[in-house]
Design a protein around this motif. Structure first.
Motif, PDB file in Angstrom:
ATOM      1  N   ALA A 115       0.812  -1.223   0.000  1.00 34.46           N
ATOM      2  CA  ALA A 115       0.000   0.000   0.000  1.00 34.46           C
ATOM      3  C   ALA A 115       0.840   1.265   0.000  1.00 34.46           C
ATOM      4  N   GLY A 116       2.154   1.147   0.157  1.00 32.30           N
ATOM      5  CA  GLY A 116       3.019   2.315   0.177  1.00 32.30           C
ATOM      6  C   GLY A 116       3.042   3.039   1.502  1.00 32.30           C
ATOM      7  N   GLU A 117       2.509   2.397   2.539  1.00 32.79           N
ATOM      8  CA  GLU A 117       2.485   3.016   3.875  1.00 32.79           C
ATOM      9  C   GLU A 117       3.759   2.723   4.651  1.00 32.79           C
ATOM     10  N   LEU A 118       4.539   1.788   4.153  1.00 35.43           N
ATOM     11  CA  LEU A 118       5.766   1.365   4.811  1.00 35.43           C
ATOM     12  C   LEU A 118       6.835   1.203   3.739  1.00 35.43           C
ATOM     13  N   ASP A 119       8.075   1.608   4.056  1.00 37.50           N
ATOM     14  CA  ASP A 119       9.148   1.515   3.073  1.00 37.50           C
ATOM     15  C   ASP A 119      10.464   1.256   3.797  1.00 37.50           C
ATOM     16  N   ILE A 120      11.488   0.999   3.018  1.00 37.70           N
ATOM     17  CA  ILE A 120      12.841   0.815   3.533  1.00 37.70           C
ATOM     18  C   ILE A 120      13.746   1.853   2.895  1.00 37.70           C
ATOM     19  N   GLU A 121      14.487   2.562   3.713  1.00 36.36           N
ATOM     20  CA  GLU A 121      15.548   3.440   3.217  1.00 36.36           C
ATOM     21  C   GLU A 121      16.874   2.759   3.515  1.00 36.36           C
ATOM     22  N   GLY A 122      17.746   2.729   2.509  1.00 40.98           N
ATOM     23  CA  GLY A 122      19.009   2.039   2.677  1.00 40.98           C
ATOM     24  C   GLY A 122      18.989   0.729   1.932  1.00 40.98           C
ATOM     25  N   ASP A 123      19.835  -0.186   2.332  1.00 41.68           N
ATOM     26  CA  ASP A 123      20.017  -1.448   1.633  1.00 41.68           C
ATOM     27  C   ASP A 123      18.850  -2.384   1.924  1.00 41.68           C
ATOM     28  N   LEU A 124      18.030  -2.635   0.896  1.00 44.40           N
ATOM     29  CA  LEU A 124      16.856  -3.494   1.064  1.00 44.40           C
ATOM     30  C   LEU A 124      17.265  -4.914   1.436  1.00 44.40           C
ATOM     31  N   TYR A 125      18.333  -5.434   0.828  1.00 43.37           N
ATOM     32  CA  TYR A 125      18.769  -6.791   1.130  1.00 43.37           C
ATOM     33  C   TYR A 125      19.237  -6.912   2.576  1.00 43.37           C
ATOM     34  N   GLU A 126      19.976  -5.921   3.049  1.00 44.35           N
ATOM     35  CA  GLU A 126      20.426  -5.963   4.431  1.00 44.35           C
ATOM     36  C   GLU A 126      19.227  -5.908   5.373  1.00 44.35           C
ATOM     37  N   ALA A 127      18.254  -5.044   5.059  1.00 50.77           N
ATOM     38  CA  ALA A 127      17.075  -4.945   5.918  1.00 50.77           C
ATOM     39  C   ALA A 127      16.336  -6.279   5.985  1.00 50.77           C
ATOM     40  N   LEU A 128      16.139  -6.916   4.833  1.00 47.96           N
ATOM     41  CA  LEU A 128      15.429  -8.192   4.808  1.00 47.96           C
ATOM     42  C   LEU A 128      16.233  -9.279   5.508  1.00 47.96           C
ATOM     43  N   ASP A 129      17.546  -9.237   5.369  1.00 50.32           N
ATOM     44  CA  ASP A 129      18.383 -10.221   6.046  1.00 50.32           C
ATOM     45  C   ASP A 129      18.281 -10.062   7.560  1.00 50.32           C
ATOM     46  N   ARG A 130      18.255  -8.808   8.028  1.00 46.78           N
ATOM     47  CA  ARG A 130      18.126  -8.571   9.473  1.00 46.78           C
ATOM     48  C   ARG A 130      16.761  -9.007   9.992  1.00 46.78           C
ATOM     49  N   LEU A 131      15.738  -8.849   9.158  1.00 44.13           N
ATOM     50  CA  LEU A 131      14.386  -9.228   9.577  1.00 44.13           C
ATOM     51  C   LEU A 131      14.121 -10.725   9.436  1.00 44.13           C
ATOM     52  N   ALA A 132      14.951 -11.408   8.642  1.00 44.56           N
ATOM     53  CA  ALA A 132      14.681 -12.811   8.333  1.00 44.56           C
ATOM     54  C   ALA A 132      14.549 -13.662   9.585  1.00 44.56           C
ATOM     55  N   GLY A 133      15.454 -13.477  10.521  1.00 49.72           N
ATOM     56  CA  GLY A 133      15.398 -14.283  11.730  1.00 49.72           C
ATOM     57  C   GLY A 133      14.194 -13.999  12.591  1.00 49.72           C
ATOM     58  N   LEU A 134      13.619 -12.787  12.437  1.00 49.07           N
ATOM     59  CA  LEU A 134      12.457 -12.418  13.245  1.00 49.07           C
ATOM     60  C   LEU A 134      11.145 -12.882  12.611  1.00 49.07           C
ATOM     61  N   LEU A 135      11.068 -12.820  11.277  1.00 53.41           N
ATOM     62  CA  LEU A 135       9.802 -13.090  10.598  1.00 53.41           C
ATOM     63  C   LEU A 135       9.718 -14.504  10.043  1.00 53.41           C
ATOM     64  N   TRP A 136      10.790 -14.974   9.408  1.00 55.51           N
ATOM     65  CA  TRP A 136      10.713 -16.217   8.656  1.00 55.51           C
ATOM     66  C   TRP A 136      11.250 -17.403   9.429  1.00 55.51           C
ATOM     67  N   ALA A 177      29.280 -16.147  -7.479  1.00 52.23           N
ATOM     68  CA  ALA A 177      29.481 -15.398  -6.243  1.00 52.23           C
ATOM     69  C   ALA A 177      28.501 -14.244  -6.162  1.00 52.23           C
ATOM     70  N   VAL A 178      27.871 -14.095  -5.012  1.00 51.59           N
ATOM     71  CA  VAL A 178      27.008 -12.946  -4.752  1.00 51.59           C
ATOM     72  C   VAL A 178      27.495 -12.289  -3.485  1.00 51.59           C
ATOM     73  N   PRO A 179      27.246 -10.991  -3.324  1.00 53.28           N
ATOM     74  CA  PRO A 179      27.678 -10.340  -2.090  1.00 53.28           C
ATOM     75  C   PRO A 179      26.901 -10.876  -0.909  1.00 53.28           C
ATOM     76  N   ALA A 180      27.498 -10.821   0.271  1.00 49.18           N
ATOM     77  CA  ALA A 180      26.757 -11.162   1.480  1.00 49.18           C
ATOM     78  C   ALA A 180      25.539 -10.274   1.561  1.00 49.18           C
ATOM     79  N   ALA A 181      24.478 -10.790   2.175  1.00 49.69           N
ATOM     80  CA  ALA A 181      23.208 -10.056   2.183  1.00 49.69           C
ATOM     81  C   ALA A 181      23.353  -8.676   2.778  1.00 49.69           C
ATOM     82  N   ALA A 182      24.301  -8.499   3.684  1.00 51.03           N
ATOM     83  CA  ALA A 182      24.433  -7.215   4.354  1.00 51.03           C
ATOM     84  C   ALA A 182      25.396  -6.272   3.663  1.00 51.03           C
ATOM     85  N   SER A 183      25.902  -6.657   2.478  1.00 50.81           N
ATOM     86  CA  SER A 183      26.949  -5.836   1.880  1.00 50.81           C
ATOM     87  C   SER A 183      26.464  -4.911   0.791  1.00 50.81           C
TER      88      SER A 183
END
Length: 459
Positions: free
Chosen positions: A66-87, A185-191
């Motif tokens: 809905a566009g009510e929530l967004d991420i500023e900064g590295d989207l992959y790092e944000a999702l990686d940090r949230l992964a342990g909490l949500l998934w 090779a891919v960068p680490a999720a937080a990089s």
């Protein structure tokens, strides 16, 4: 004083019993949380209301779409940090109806801390029922799954988004499955989303190069040659049948349940002057009656079949391939569970991306193919390749954001950005994988017509 962000972080940490890994910026301009971390932006109060009514993945996804929530900064790092909490933690209860709200309120009255937090949450969100889901959310389905009619509707929801949209995301190859890269090779999720050439496609290899390499690998595994008949189940926009006809001289039939895909593929076939060798149909695989075929490719289609229908799928393909013919099944897989009965489809994926889609462990796929009569001869894991492919698609979408959103909707473009970025993180974290399973229908005396090693298609 503006303090919504501090209260949101306090609520999140109380609910999760752990520090919140992202910085938070609220609608009142306040910020809280770790400095230097990606910023979770709650642009509207409504976003928090969605999460409170549907805690976990679905509430956050609705606010995102809905566009009510967004991420500023590295989207992959944000999702990686949230992964342990949500998934990687137990899903909260799916229901948040009035009865549960009453039970939770009663519990809150007995716990002073929870009571204070509940009052704080209500003060932040304001009164009212949960907001309606964004229009991009699939309608709730009833009745048996994987009927032909319901499968057509599910495929339409995912693939009939618009060919122009997919062309911007997938690039010229128009292949919507894992590519095969010379260096995965891919960068680490937080990089960082664009950290170095590996994230963008790496070195001399482009996304189109990697997709051609994948199509060619499939053709070599199937040992295609001039005059053979190939059935491509879930042919998408026709890339596999075009490659096989152009480079291996086969006569190919591609089937899809998407009218938009079929129209696009037919035009590509006509433009290539191959209408005499390629037939594109809008057809369910269960309705194909003109076998036997010498080879069958099924690339990214079996995820739509579902566990209950997988044996029927395998038996149908077995009946459609001649003795000595091969099947290449390219399929996303999940990790096995200790209790398989506890498996559930991610709500975001089910509501916004693949309605009725279902993942199985690769061992289950192999077992069902062999139960149907196939002999499985090779399994190749391509998990890291898909993480890199998804990053390339996300980069394409971001590069064409305005036009892509105009081609479908802003919400739909946000669905695809979140889905693909989160999937890239899931492949990197080994939550899901992707495998090519090569199987053969042996002859009456057990002759598979296969080499003793992989050298046939690796040379």
């Amino acid at each position: 004083m503006a303090d919504a962000a501090h209260r949101i972080v306090e609520l999140a940490e109380h609910a999760l019993s752990t520090p919140f890994p992202l910085r938070v910026r609220a609608w009142d301009g306040s910020e809280a949380g770790p400095t230097g971390a990606p910023v979770l932006v709650l642009a509207q109060r409504k976003a928090l209301r969605r999460v409170l009514w549907r805690p976990g993945e679905l509430g956050l996804a609705r606010a995102w779409v809905a566009g009510e929530l967004d991420i500023e900064g590295d989207l992959y790092e944000a999702l990686d940090r949230l992964a342990g909490l949500l998934w990687e933690r137990p899903e909260p209860g799916a229901s948040r109806g009035p009865a549960e709200v009453v039970r939770n309120a009663a519990a809150a009255l007995r716990d002073p801390v929870t009571y204070r937090m509940a009052r704080s949450a209500l003060a932040l969100t304001g009164p009212g029922l949960p907001p309606a889901p964004p229009p991009e959310e699939a309608r709730r389905r009833t009745g048996p799954v994987h009927t032909k009619r319901r499968d057509r509707a599910a495929i339409s929801h995912h693939y009939d988004v618009g060919n122009d949209f997919y062309a911007m995301v997938l690039g010229p190859s128009m292949v919507y499955s894992c590519a095969v890269w010379p260096d995965v090779a891919v960068p680490a999720a937080a990089s960082g989303a664009g950290a170095g050439p590996a994230a963008e496609g790496g070195g001399a290899a482009t996304l189109e190069d990697a997709q051609r390499a994948k199509l060619d690998l499939v053709c070599r595994k199937l040992q295609l040659r001039p005059g053979l008949r190939l059935l491509d189940v879930g042919c998408g926009w026709g890339s596999m049948v075009l490659h096989a006809a152009e480079h291996y001289g086969v006569r190919a039939t591609g089937i899809t349940l998407s009218g938009e895909q079929a129209g696009y593929a037919r035009k590509r076939v006509a433009d290539a002057g191959l209408t005499d060798r390629i037939d594109i149909r809008v057809q369910d695989y269960r309705d194909v009656k003109d076998g036997p075929f010498d080879a069958i490719s099924s690339i990214g289609m079996a995820e739509h079949v579902g566990s209950e229908g997988y044996l029927e799928y395998a038996r149908t393909l077995y009946a459609l391939v001649r003795p000595g013919g091969r099947l290449l099944n390219h399929q996303i897989a999940r990790r096995p569970l200790v209790d398989e009965a506890g498996y559930h489809v991610d709500e975001f994926i089910d509501r916004y991306v693949f309605p009725d889609g279902e993942l199985s462990p690769v061992g289950t796929t192999v077992a069902r193919l062999e139960e149907a009569g196939f002999e499985v001869r090779d399994v190749e894991a391509l998990r890291e390749h898909y993480a890199r492919t998804l990053r390339a698609w996300v980069a394409n979408l971001e590069d064409h954001w305005t036009a892509a959103a105009a081609a479908t909707s802003e919400g739909r473009a946000r669905v695809w950005r979140l889905y693909m970025a989160a999937s890239a993180v899931s492949f990197q974290r080994n939550r899901i994988g992707v495998n090519q399973v090569l199987a053969v229908r042996t002859g009456d005396e057990g002759d598979a017509g296969m080499p003793a090693t992989r050298t046939e298609w690796l040379s």
